[in-house]
Design an enzyme around this catalytic site. Structure first.
Site, PDB file in Angstrom:
ATOM      1  N   GLY A 120     -16.174  15.766  11.178  1.00  0.00           N
ATOM      2  CA  GLY A 120     -16.944  16.986  11.006  1.00  0.00           C
ATOM      3  C   GLY A 120     -17.841  16.864   9.799  1.00  0.00           C
ATOM      4  O   GLY A 120     -18.962  16.351   9.868  1.00  0.00           O
ATOM      5  N   GLY A 133     -30.879  22.792   7.007  1.00  0.00           N
ATOM      6  CA  GLY A 133     -29.882  23.511   7.787  1.00  0.00           C
ATOM      7  C   GLY A 133     -29.078  24.491   6.962  1.00  0.00           C
ATOM      8  O   GLY A 133     -28.757  25.596   7.422  1.00  0.00           O
ATOM      9  N   ARG A 147     -21.530  60.857   8.950  1.00  0.00           N
ATOM     10  CA  ARG A 147     -20.108  61.212   9.005  1.00  0.00           C
ATOM     11  C   ARG A 147     -19.793  62.262   7.949  1.00  0.00           C
ATOM     12  O   ARG A 147     -20.095  62.075   6.762  1.00  0.00           O
ATOM     13  CB  ARG A 147     -19.259  59.961   8.762  1.00  0.00           C
ATOM     14  CG  ARG A 147     -17.752  60.208   8.739  1.00  0.00           C
ATOM     15  CD  ARG A 147     -17.209  60.460  10.135  1.00  0.00           C
ATOM     16  NE  ARG A 147     -15.767  60.260  10.172  1.00  0.00           N
ATOM     17  CZ  ARG A 147     -14.862  61.212   9.956  1.00  0.00           C
ATOM     18  NH1 ARG A 147     -15.267  62.431   9.673  1.00  0.00           N
ATOM     19  NH2 ARG A 147     -13.579  60.930  10.024  1.00  0.00           N
ATOM     20  N   GLN A 157     -18.285  59.122  -4.166  1.00  0.00           N
ATOM     21  CA  GLN A 157     -18.646  58.018  -5.056  1.00  0.00           C
ATOM     22  C   GLN A 157     -18.072  56.685  -4.593  1.00  0.00           C
ATOM     23  O   GLN A 157     -18.739  55.645  -4.681  1.00  0.00           O
ATOM     24  CB  GLN A 157     -18.175  58.309  -6.482  1.00  0.00           C
ATOM     25  CG  GLN A 157     -18.714  57.314  -7.501  1.00  0.00           C
ATOM     26  CD  GLN A 157     -18.265  57.637  -8.910  1.00  0.00           C
ATOM     27  OE1 GLN A 157     -17.097  57.443  -9.245  1.00  0.00           O
ATOM     28  NE2 GLN A 157     -19.172  58.149  -9.730  1.00  0.00           N
ATOM     29  N   GLU A 193     -22.628  23.589   9.386  1.00  0.00           N
ATOM     30  CA  GLU A 193     -23.602  23.056   8.410  1.00  0.00           C
ATOM     31  C   GLU A 193     -22.932  22.771   7.060  1.00  0.00           C
ATOM     32  O   GLU A 193     -23.575  22.863   6.004  1.00  0.00           O
ATOM     33  CB  GLU A 193     -24.792  24.014   8.228  1.00  0.00           C
ATOM     34  CG  GLU A 193     -25.673  24.148   9.460  1.00  0.00           C
ATOM     35  CD  GLU A 193     -26.613  22.982   9.656  1.00  0.00           C
ATOM     36  OE1 GLU A 193     -26.536  22.013   8.883  1.00  0.00           O
ATOM     37  OE2 GLU A 193     -27.422  23.031  10.591  1.00  0.00           O
ATOM     38  N   SER A 232     -17.635  25.914   3.188  1.00  0.00           N
ATOM     39  CA  SER A 232     -17.757  26.412   1.808  1.00  0.00           C
ATOM     40  C   SER A 232     -17.146  25.429   0.817  1.00  0.00           C
ATOM     41  O   SER A 232     -17.657  25.248  -0.299  1.00  0.00           O
ATOM     42  CB  SER A 232     -17.084  27.780   1.684  1.00  0.00           C
ATOM     43  OG  SER A 232     -17.824  28.777   2.353  1.00  0.00           O
TER      44      SER A 232
END
Length: 389
Positions: free
Chosen positions: A141, A252, A278, A289, A373, A376
């Site tokens: 990979g 990429g 809502r 808040q 691509e 992480s």
């Protein structure tokens, strides 16, 4: 909900060229009018977006890496990323199909012979054929130098044998780029890239994967079983395949950052719309808040990720080294997008968990952006190594 170009960062008007704005607006229009209306139904049916891709081709989006002389609409890379962002904001799966297709044509446009360009680019730019990259294998990979697919010369052709895994567009492709080992003793310099025709014998779709998200973007396992490819279809130099594969890594990764930003942008827009409508405790939950601050943080994160991927894209267009910047853009944008989509779901509460609303699709679709691509973890390794150079 429509995510139009006008919803993007207001600084676009100042820092984008007239052509870049035109490309962005064209992609946004096609996304809104063609891709978005069928996105939810297509996610459920897992239907290939054939009609949508035809309309995208008519708008010049399927040949963005191809010169006009071969039927393309060659743009700069930043324009391409803006288009990908807009398409992904309404359907991340269609964004992946679009991205993989364009990035499959790009190496042919860059390294191909005139014959290869004339034979493959015109049909790709018109959308007649869809492109794919046959790179990843079951045991290779992120480490692309570990591929096991072989290519043995047989007269004026090569015979390819091996298994390719996680091939986006692989089951629908009309043109593909395949990496195979032509000299097992030469290491990385023994890998060659071939332009292949998936309609020929020996190209076998062994299965289409059942995935968590991006159901529109079909992902296949491909078996190359004594697949015969003419020697004239060697892309670039014999043994130059690894270099060709590596040459597009920055492109990429910046593009996936743009894709992730598109999905996150859509999630923020949906969350803000819901928070304004809502009612709870006597008013819209936007007045609470806790909700308002969460939406503020989400908005800030999307804008920062967007500006950094644009920065990296500008570096690439200027011909500047940007390997580190590409990794930073992908790492930050994809990690951000997963969190923003999750926060959007939290804002909608129980409704966010239902398929009646788009947020759950955004959460499923964007998750894989942290994987393809380059994961992480790989991006962190690249960034870390750059610190000591």
């Amino acid at each position: 909900m429509s995510i139009a170009a006008s919803d993007t960062d207001a600084s676009d008007a100042v820092f984008l060229t007239e052509q870049q704005v035109m490309v962005r607006d064209t992609a946004a229009r096609v996304a809104r009018d063609v891709v978005q209306p069928t996105a939810a139904a297509r996610d459920k049916s897992k239907e290939w977006p054939g009609r949508e891709l035809e309309k995208m081709a008519e708008a010049g989006l399927m040949g963005m890496m191809v010169a006009e002389e071969y039927g393309g609409s060659r743009t700069d890379f930043l324009s391409y990323c803006l288009a990908l962002e807009e398409i992904s904001a309404v359907d991340c799966g269609v964004g992946t199909v679009f991205h993989v297709h364009n990035m499959s044509l790009y190496p042919i446009a860059t390294f191909g012979t005139e014959h290869q360009k004339d034979q493959f680019l015109r049909r790709g730019a018109s959308g007649e054929t869809i492109g794919c990259w046959l790179l990843t294998e079951p045991h290779a990979g992120s480490d692309t130098s570990a591929i096991k697919t072989t290519a043995k010369q047989d007269g004026d052709a090569y015979i390819l044998n091996g298994t390719k895994q996680f091939i986006s567009n692989g089951s629908k492709a009309g043109v593909g780029l395949a990496l195979a080992v032509t000299d097992k003793n030469a290491g990385k310099n023994g890998v060659t890239a071939f332009v292949i025709d998936p309609s020929q014998p020996g190209y076998v779709v062994t299965r289409v994967e059942d995935k968590l998200g991006q159901h529109t973007a079909h992902t296949a396992q491909i078996q190359l079983d004594n697949y015969r490819v003419p020697a004239e279809n060697v892309l670039g130099e014999l043994g130059g395949g690894y270099r060709i594969a590596m040459s597009g890594l920055a492109d990429g990764r910046i593009a996936v950052a743009a894709q992730a930003v598109g999905v996150a942008k859509a999630a923020v827009a949906a969350a803000i719309s819901y928070a304004q409508e809502r009612k709870a405790y006597g008013g819209p939950i936007m007045d609470l808040q806790a909700v308002a601050f969460r939406l503020a943080e989400m908005t800030a994160s999307v804008n920062v990720a967007r500006q950094y991927y644009l920065h990296a894209a500008r570096m690439l267009d200027a011909g500047l080294p940007c390997f580190k910047e590409a990794s930073i853009a992908k790492l930050f944008a994809t990690e951000m997008a997963e969190k923003v989509c999750s926060d959007a779901l939290q804002t909608l509460g129980g409704y966010g968990y239902l398929a009646d609303f788009p947020i759950e699709r955004y959460c499923r679709d964007v998750r894989v952006c942290k994987i393809y691509e380059g994961t992480s973890d790989i991006q962190k390794l690249i960034i870390a190594k750059s610190l000591t150079r």
